[in-house]
Scaffold this motif. Structure first.
Motif, PDB file in Angstrom:
ATOM      1  N   SER A  95       0.808  -1.223   0.000  1.00 49.00           N
ATOM      2  CA  SER A  95       0.000   0.000   0.000  1.00 49.00           C
ATOM      3  C   SER A  95       0.844   1.278   0.000  1.00 49.00           C
ATOM      4  O   SER A  95       0.304   2.366  -0.173  1.00 49.00           O
ATOM      5  CB  SER A  95      -0.915   0.017   1.228  1.00 49.00           C
ATOM      6  N   ARG A  96       2.130   1.147   0.217  1.00 48.97           N
ATOM      7  CA  ARG A  96       3.053   2.295   0.214  1.00 48.97           C
ATOM      8  C   ARG A  96       2.668   3.347   1.247  1.00 48.97           C
ATOM      9  O   ARG A  96       2.899   4.540   1.064  1.00 48.97           O
ATOM     10  CB  ARG A  96       3.093   2.965  -1.165  1.00 48.97           C
ATOM     11  N   SER A 110       5.810  11.484  -7.872  1.00 49.17           N
ATOM     12  CA  SER A 110       5.338  10.555  -6.848  1.00 49.17           C
ATOM     13  C   SER A 110       3.880  10.175  -7.075  1.00 49.17           C
ATOM     14  O   SER A 110       3.493   9.016  -6.902  1.00 49.17           O
ATOM     15  CB  SER A 110       5.516  11.192  -5.464  1.00 49.17           C
ATOM     16  N   ARG A 111       3.055  11.123  -7.494  1.00 46.97           N
ATOM     17  CA  ARG A 111       1.637  10.820  -7.721  1.00 46.97           C
ATOM     18  C   ARG A 111       1.468   9.830  -8.866  1.00 46.97           C
ATOM     19  O   ARG A 111       0.695   8.871  -8.768  1.00 46.97           O
ATOM     20  CB  ARG A 111       0.878  12.102  -8.016  1.00 46.97           C
ATOM     21  N   MET A 112       2.185  10.038  -9.948  1.00 46.48           N
ATOM     22  CA  MET A 112       2.067   9.132 -11.092  1.00 46.48           C
ATOM     23  C   MET A 112       2.606   7.749 -10.767  1.00 46.48           C
ATOM     24  O   MET A 112       2.023   6.733 -11.162  1.00 46.48           O
ATOM     25  CB  MET A 112       2.816   9.714 -12.289  1.00 46.48           C
ATOM     26  N   LEU A 114       2.716   6.313  -7.780  1.00 45.41           N
ATOM     27  CA  LEU A 114       1.797   5.644  -6.857  1.00 45.41           C
ATOM     28  C   LEU A 114       0.519   5.203  -7.581  1.00 45.41           C
ATOM     29  O   LEU A 114      -0.014   4.116  -7.305  1.00 45.41           O
ATOM     30  CB  LEU A 114       1.450   6.583  -5.696  1.00 45.41           C
ATOM     31  N   ASP A 115       0.014   6.020  -8.504  1.00 42.97           N
ATOM     32  CA  ASP A 115      -1.182   5.624  -9.263  1.00 42.97           C
ATOM     33  C   ASP A 115      -0.896   4.388 -10.117  1.00 42.97           C
ATOM     34  O   ASP A 115      -1.712   3.454 -10.177  1.00 42.97           O
ATOM     35  CB  ASP A 115      -1.639   6.776 -10.154  1.00 42.97           C
ATOM     36  N   ALA A 116       0.247   4.357 -10.778  1.00 43.35           N
ATOM     37  CA  ALA A 116       0.602   3.194 -11.593  1.00 43.35           C
ATOM     38  C   ALA A 116       0.841   1.969 -10.735  1.00 43.35           C
ATOM     39  O   ALA A 116       0.518   0.848 -11.127  1.00 43.35           O
ATOM     40  CB  ALA A 116       1.840   3.500 -12.431  1.00 43.35           C
ATOM     41  N   ASP A 117       1.377   2.169  -9.535  1.00 41.39           N
ATOM     42  CA  ASP A 117       1.640   1.038  -8.654  1.00 41.39           C
ATOM     43  C   ASP A 117       0.347   0.442  -8.125  1.00 41.39           C
ATOM     44  O   ASP A 117       0.240  -0.778  -7.938  1.00 41.39           O
ATOM     45  CB  ASP A 117       2.527   1.502  -7.488  1.00 41.39           C
ATOM     46  N   GLU A 118      -0.660   1.285  -7.884  1.00 34.55           N
ATOM     47  CA  GLU A 118      -1.952   0.773  -7.416  1.00 34.55           C
ATOM     48  C   GLU A 118      -2.642  -0.064  -8.483  1.00 34.55           C
ATOM     49  O   GLU A 118      -3.343  -1.024  -8.174  1.00 34.55           O
ATOM     50  CB  GLU A 118      -2.848   1.946  -7.005  1.00 34.55           C
ATOM     51  N   ARG A 119      -2.449   0.289  -9.742  1.00 37.46           N
ATOM     52  CA  ARG A 119      -3.052  -0.489 -10.833  1.00 37.46           C
ATOM     53  C   ARG A 119      -2.283  -1.766 -11.120  1.00 37.46           C
ATOM     54  O   ARG A 119      -2.754  -2.614 -11.872  1.00 37.46           O
ATOM     55  CB  ARG A 119      -3.114   0.366 -12.106  1.00 37.46           C
ATOM     56  N   SER A 127       2.929   8.535 -19.713  1.00 37.38           N
ATOM     57  CA  SER A 127       3.177   8.872 -18.311  1.00 37.38           C
ATOM     58  C   SER A 127       4.656   9.152 -18.068  1.00 37.38           C
ATOM     59  O   SER A 127       5.012  10.082 -17.342  1.00 37.38           O
ATOM     60  CB  SER A 127       2.701   7.726 -17.413  1.00 37.38           C
TER      61      SER A 127
END
Length: 315
Positions: A95-96, A110-112, A114-119, A127
């Motif tokens: 979940s970071r 960081s936002r990009m 984390l978004d890619a990591d959640e998917r 990106s």
């Protein structure tokens, strides 16, 4: 993101650049100390140059101090960004949630990530390009202020030069006017008056040369510091680009073309598509051939039926 897809890239921090900047400042400080009254060989050069116009020279030194602090800050901004990226790469928390707050330089990055990591997928080429553009834009914006401080020192030095030259011209004009108005007195008194009146023009020359000395010297120092800060930021940008290239999906890319999405196929997918297309064409040709044979059979049957119906009944 899968660690197997994470290319092994070692990020370079800003410690080397900061050390070089401190060495430059140490050398400049050593030169200033040697030319000061506190050195083993006391020298009044810098003190006299500063006192020629303390207000303008004080402003130049203030701008120099602010520029030094800003360039050091620009170089040291790289280390927190490197620490955050290393924490992201080495984190075992899916979940970071234990990641620290991202520094200002890589907020959008960081936002990009984390978004890619959640998917659970890799970054797309769009990106990756957006991340690099964001970091490059922030670096360029920061360096613009440093360049402005360097140019401001040059401007202040030239301003003091013209200010001092203007004082010199006015002083010489006054001296000439005073000599022209002197009709009596001995020659020794005239020479003494000339020497006394030349003090003001000479003070103007001191203002001109002292401001040029501090302004151009300060711009030289800030230029060296800006080069070191820029090298640290460029190394970080190159390392980030290399790392992102290892986690970017290069097999597919989405782009807008008339509102329709297009897909770039690999060589294997293209070959498989061609084989299936060939099979479909063969099946269509076979179906057309069978359909044509059936139609011909029906026509023959219909012709025989018509012939039998027209045959004479008495035969």
């Amino acid at each position: 993101m899968a660690r197997s897809l994470d290319r092994s890239v070692r990020f370079t921090g800003s410690s080397g650049a900061v050390l070089n900047m401190l060495i430059v400042l140490g050398l400049v400080g050593a030169i200033g100390w040697y030319l000061s009254p506190y050195s083993p060989q006391p020298n009044e050069l810098l003190v006299q140059a500063f006192m020629a116009n303390p207000y303008l020279n004080g402003l130049i030194l203030f701008v120099l101090f602010v520029g030094i602090m800003y360039n050091l800050r620009q170089a040291m901004m790289v280390s927190p960004a490197v620490s955050w990226i290393n924490s992201f790469r080495n984190s075992v928390d899916p979940s970071r949630t234990r990641l620290p707050r991202a520094p200002m330089l890589i907020t959008a990055v960081s936002r990009m990530l984390l978004d890619a990591d959640e998917r659970g997928g890799r970054l797309s080429q769009a990106s990756t390009r957006a991340i690099l553009d964001s970091v490059g834009l922030r670096i360029d914006e920061g360096r613009e202020i440093g360049r402005y401080a360097t140019n401001l020192l040059v401007f202040l030095g030239l301003l003091g030069t013209f200010w001092g030259l203007l004082q010199t011209v006015n002083g010489v004009s006054d001296v000439i006017g005073s000599l022209a108005g002197t009709t009596g007195g001995s020659s020794s008194d005239a020479v003494g008056s000339l020497i006394t009146n030349l003090n003001e023009p000479l003070s103007g020359m001191g203002t001109a040369f002292s401001s040029s000395l501090f302004g151009l010297g300060g711009s030289l120092v800030l230029g060296l510091l800006d080069i070191q800060a820029g090298q640290a930021q460029n190394r970080f940008y190159s390392d980030l680009e290399d790392w992102l290239s290892g986690i970017t999906d290069t097999t597919t890319s989405s782009r807008k073309d008339g509102g329709k999405a297009s897909r770039d196929y690999s060589a294997a997918e293209l070959e498989d598509t061609l084989v299936r297309l060939e099979q479909a064409i063969t099946q269509l040709a076979n179906a057309q051939h069978e359909g044509a044979g059936a139609v011909q059979q029906e026509i023959r049957q219909l012709g025989r039926t018509l012939l039998e119906g027209k045959a004479p009944k008495g035969r």
